[in-house]
Design an enzyme around this catalytic site. Sequence first.
Site, PDB file in Angstrom:
ATOM      1  N   GLU A 163       0.804  -1.220   0.000  1.00 17.85           N
ATOM      2  CA  GLU A 163       0.000   0.000   0.000  1.00 17.85           C
ATOM      3  C   GLU A 163       0.843   1.281   0.000  1.00 17.85           C
ATOM      4  O   GLU A 163       0.867   2.029   0.985  1.00 17.85           O
ATOM      5  CB  GLU A 163      -0.954   0.013   1.192  1.00 17.85           C
ATOM      6  CG  GLU A 163      -1.950  -1.131   1.156  1.00 17.85           C
ATOM      7  CD  GLU A 163      -3.070  -0.978   2.185  1.00 17.85           C
ATOM      8  OE1 GLU A 163      -2.969  -0.103   3.039  1.00 17.85           O
ATOM      9  OE2 GLU A 163      -4.045  -1.744   2.109  1.00 17.85           O
ATOM     10  N   GLU A 350      -5.823  -8.382   0.989  1.00 16.24           N
ATOM     11  CA  GLU A 350      -6.261  -7.991   2.335  1.00 16.24           C
ATOM     12  C   GLU A 350      -7.720  -7.606   2.245  1.00 16.24           C
ATOM     13  O   GLU A 350      -8.123  -6.871   1.340  1.00 16.24           O
ATOM     14  CB  GLU A 350      -5.522  -6.747   2.865  1.00 16.24           C
ATOM     15  CG  GLU A 350      -4.238  -7.006   3.584  1.00 16.24           C
ATOM     16  CD  GLU A 350      -3.664  -5.742   4.233  1.00 16.24           C
ATOM     17  OE1 GLU A 350      -4.435  -4.852   4.635  1.00 16.24           O
ATOM     18  OE2 GLU A 350      -2.436  -5.661   4.331  1.00 16.24           O
TER      19      GLU A 350
HETATM   20  C1  BGC Z   1      -2.777  -2.322   6.129  1.00 11.89           C
HETATM   21  C2  BGC Z   1      -2.703  -2.955   7.499  1.00 11.89           C
HETATM   22  C3  BGC Z   1      -3.733  -2.331   8.405  1.00 11.89           C
HETATM   23  C4  BGC Z   1      -5.106  -2.530   7.808  1.00 11.89           C
HETATM   24  C5  BGC Z   1      -6.244  -1.960   8.623  1.00 11.89           C
HETATM   25  C6  BGC Z   1      -4.177  -2.142   5.640  1.00 11.89           C
HETATM   26  O1  BGC Z   1      -4.255  -0.990   4.895  1.00 11.89           O
HETATM   27  O2  BGC Z   1      -1.999  -3.031   5.216  1.00 11.89           O
HETATM   28  O3  BGC Z   1      -1.423  -2.799   8.000  1.00 11.89           O
HETATM   29  O4  BGC Z   1      -3.671  -2.838   9.698  1.00 11.89           O
HETATM   30  O5  BGC Z   1      -5.144  -1.898   6.572  1.00 11.89           O
HETATM   31  O6  BGC Z   1      -6.117  -0.598   8.779  1.00 11.89           O
END
Ligand code: BGC
Length: 437
Positions: A163, A350
């Site tokens: 990101e 994610e």
């Molecule tokens: C990130 C994580 C973060 C999650 C929730 C993602 O953008 O890669 O590190 O904990 O979002 O905020």
Amino acid sequence: MNKIKDLKWGVTTAAYQTEGAYDKDEKGLSIWDTFTQKSHKIKDRSNARIATDFYHRFEEDIDLAVDIGLQIFRFSISWSRIFPEGVGVVNPKGIKFYDKVINYCLKVGIEPWVTTYHWDLPQKLQDKGGWTNRDVINWYSGYVTVLRDHFADRVKHWVLINEGIVCVGAGYFLGVHAPGKRGIRNFVSSTHHLLLAQAEGFKILKERTGLQVGTAISCTKIEPYRNTTADHKAAIRIDTLMNRLFIEPHLGLGYPDNDFPVLKRISKYYKKGDIEALKTDFDFWGIQTYAREVVKAAWYIPYLGAIQVKPKKRNVKTSVMGWETYPEGAQYFLERFAKYNPKKALWLSECGMALSKKEDDQIRIEYYQKIIEGMKTVLDKNINLKGILLWTLVDNFEWAEGYIPKFGIISLDRKTMQRQMKKSAFWLKKYLSNIKL
Ligand code: BGC
């Protein structure tokens, strides 16, 4: 094309959010170690010196992931564990730790994926300007070379930079994440250098055959507040910034600065050949998405000319993060990425939702059920989706929000360090065992 039962499932974690052992075994300090020393920057005034103590408990966590039926364990490497000074002498104890994690994954039958950078730059490099210093391309290349030489014999999937937009947007523009820098110059220079570094990192890893090398992109659905030209234009600017800036230069499309002219300032940092060097044919794109934002035109906001209309103001419920949870975004962005190149492999690398300590974990189950529904549609449309990685395994240190939001499917008692599977972990375990039948 894949069916829902063919998707691979895994989990994503990150070094700073989990490892702890912040100064153990000759690790150098990272920008997050120093940033959290200014405790007012973190909502609950916490830090991640211990975090989930993954450093000492990684076997237990990996066992839990396997028990749930996950097939991929994605974790990030702490640059300052490998190079305490950022560059120069490699710390053998750092290498040994990640050797142990990788070997353990292989032993228990879960595929290790490495993220090379998840926001924890060595402080020593920040002292020289960090991502704003063009030398970071060489620093990062040296680091990735070492990772490749030590781990690429066993790790086949690599995510370069996690990101980029959050890394430079929160860290070098808004100053709410480490290293707490602000301003447009910091932002545009670090954006350009980070993208160039990532392109170099790709080449270095691809010198080895058989590796799958990609990147992970933060995606936030942006919508205009009112049906006015001004709000539509505001939404286009923010969408360009959040959802195109870290993609299109790699696709060979250049910076999307027509739709957000402030980005023309990046050209001040161009050197001959840069735009060509940014072109990178990743083996896969990782899409990471959580929320929707609604924006309206606001002439008084510098550079952006736009402001977010907070969910509360729109009578929309928020999660403990203050976000409008938006599982529909996963389908939306997968379809959008497929338009860039219908053949390219895509991962939902994610997705997840944060709950407060008091909220019922059933909410998370419903969130993931919606994600699955969206993915069925995506697969029906023949989109080349390969799998889903959850954020995250164990409740951990959520950056500027400290330990308040709980993103894990496993809870952590921070006094005893005991882990406990939540309802959502049991639900997922059942789902995964049924779907494979
Ligand atoms: C990130 C994580 C973060 C999650 C929730 C993602 O953008 O890669 O590190 O904990 O979002 O905020």
